[in-house]
Write a protein that holds these residues in place. Sequence first.
Motif, PDB file in Angstrom:
ATOM      1  N   UNK A 326      -1.846 136.878  52.096  1.00 18.97           N
ATOM      2  CA  UNK A 326      -0.887 136.512  51.049  1.00 18.97           C
ATOM      3  C   UNK A 326      -0.508 135.035  51.088  1.00 18.97           C
ATOM      4  N   UNK A 327      -0.113 134.469  52.251  1.00 22.09           N
ATOM      5  CA  UNK A 327       0.217 133.042  52.246  1.00 22.09           C
ATOM      6  C   UNK A 327      -0.969 132.134  51.962  1.00 22.09           C
ATOM      7  N   UNK A 328      -2.166 132.500  52.386  1.00 20.38           N
ATOM      8  CA  UNK A 328      -3.334 131.667  52.080  1.00 20.38           C
ATOM      9  C   UNK A 328      -3.632 131.706  50.587  1.00 20.38           C
ATOM     10  N   UNK A 329      -3.519 132.879  49.969  1.00 18.16           N
ATOM     11  CA  UNK A 329      -3.697 132.963  48.519  1.00 18.16           C
ATOM     12  C   UNK A 329      -2.659 132.109  47.798  1.00 18.16           C
ATOM     13  N   UNK A 330      -1.411 132.140  48.282  1.00 14.21           N
ATOM     14  CA  UNK A 330      -0.354 131.340  47.661  1.00 14.21           C
ATOM     15  C   UNK A 330      -0.617 129.848  47.818  1.00 14.21           C
ATOM     16  N   UNK A 474      -5.904 133.180  37.860  1.00 10.47           N
ATOM     17  CA  UNK A 474      -6.055 132.194  38.933  1.00 10.47           C
ATOM     18  C   UNK A 474      -5.592 132.771  40.265  1.00 10.47           C
ATOM     19  N   UNK A 475      -4.445 133.441  40.277  1.00  9.68           N
ATOM     20  CA  UNK A 475      -3.968 134.044  41.534  1.00  9.68           C
ATOM     21  C   UNK A 475      -4.875 135.174  41.991  1.00  9.68           C
ATOM     22  N   UNK A 476      -5.508 135.856  41.046  1.00  9.05           N
ATOM     23  CA  UNK A 476      -6.472 136.888  41.429  1.00  9.05           C
ATOM     24  C   UNK A 476      -7.658 136.258  42.152  1.00  9.05           C
ATOM     25  N   UNK A 477      -8.104 135.094  41.649  1.00 10.70           N
ATOM     26  CA  UNK A 477      -9.222 134.400  42.292  1.00 10.70           C
ATOM     27  C   UNK A 477      -8.799 133.863  43.664  1.00 10.70           C
ATOM     28  N   UNK A 478      -7.603 133.289  43.759  1.00 11.30           N
ATOM     29  CA  UNK A 478      -7.161 132.752  45.054  1.00 11.30           C
ATOM     30  C   UNK A 478      -6.945 133.864  46.072  1.00 11.30           C
TER      31      UNK A 478
END
Length: 505
Positions: A326-330, A474-478
């Motif tokens: 979660x934090x890396x995606x954020x 974009x958040x789905x990709x990250x």
Amino acid sequence: MMQHLIVLPILLPLLSGLAMLAKRDASVLPRRAIGMISTGLLVVVGMLLVAQSAGGQITYYALGDWQPPFGIILVLDRLSALMVCLTSFLALGSLAYACAGDDMKGSNFHGLFQLQLMGVNGAFLTGDIFNLFVFFEILLIASYSLLMHGGGKERTQAGFHYVALNLAGSAMFLIALGVLYGTTGTLNMADMSLKVAELDPNRLGLLKAGAFMLLVVFGLKAAILPLYFWLPRAYSNAPAPVAALFAIMTKVGVYAILRVYTLIFGGKAGELADFVQPWLWWFALATLALGGVGVLSARDLRSQVTYLLLISVGTLLVGVSMNREAPIAALLYYMIHTTLVSGGLFLLADAIGEQRGKASARIVPGRGVTQPALLGLFYCVGAVTVVGLPPLSGAIGKALLLESALPDEQPWLWSILLLSSLAGLVAMSRSGSTVFWKAGRRDSEGPRLKAMMLTGLILLLGASPILSILAGPITEFTRASAVQLLNHGAYVEAILPHNVAGGGP
């Protein structure tokens, strides 16, 4: 053709840069055309790479057909594709602004600009830690000249400090590589990650020393406390388009930490698994706090943007140190936002300084700007998003990071991140009211925005509303990028299919 796509982010700027350096006596218009066309094609290639990696496959390109772990390889996964695409888009906005006249203030601007893009893209794509060093050196050599483009005493002094510190960092990088190669016998990242897990316990101390030296080198590139002191002076004195492009330079350091300390020294590294994260957590929080103090003390717009960039570095490294999906995606979403917006704010500070004449970009009452409505709109968008106010992308990125914190992390992260954001809000409000509201009633006699300057500002500052509108995909990709990054086995299996039994996160 598609299998060769991965090498184009290196070949395109290399060939166009060499062509422009070879024709140094050519007029500026052909060089501008070549630079814009090459960078525009790089944006297209970056988007194609993102599309190619979106399915989750990890592919590599073996130069000279020498297979890993012995040959030089370029690796494409979601993270490297994202960083190449981000770099190309930032470069397009920066180069567009430069074509309004900044490129004529010194020689070889366009060729060096392309060579720096080559170095940055190579650092994101390489699968070999020695070639990470090589691409670091390419981008640094180009940046030395770009930083001093146009000359001047302050710029030359800042450039000297920048060169001296980075030469020391390069020497330490080379020593660290020697230590890592001496203990593991390889420099291929995937192969090294396997060797680290199986290393003789008697050699772990030496390996750990090499890993710490690498962290110092990457921390210097990322400008983490206490290795940040080169950044404020260098970035505030660089030409505006160069400072805008340099917004990606600190992200190269963040990327290197993220890649190396999840792949090589991540959860599969045995006794060295995740050993740098506790160190990184406290230094990242300290960087975040320092950025908040610095942005309040800044006395001109360029320095203010520099400290806002330092806040973003601390924010990103906090996410890296949390070392979870979660934090890396954020942080990846926030990285896209802060890179483009910080670059746009460097351009905006330069445009305001040009129009205010003698008052320049200093945060003091004085002559107004020629186009207060237009520049005020850009300033409002940039200020709202950079401090993290809804509904723009800065708020989304910070909210995702705050939400990802565990209960024992929340008191530190929430308090320091929100206080630094408050400091940014106070500083941007003060400077905006001073520059636009407390200016003299008579308009400035400074030049109006040229079409290419306006194009650069729109491309970079206009990205924030687009990032907000497209936040879902974009958040789905990250998120998928974070999952892939933490899946050590999948990366190793893609590069060395016969050397790993299987893999999970």
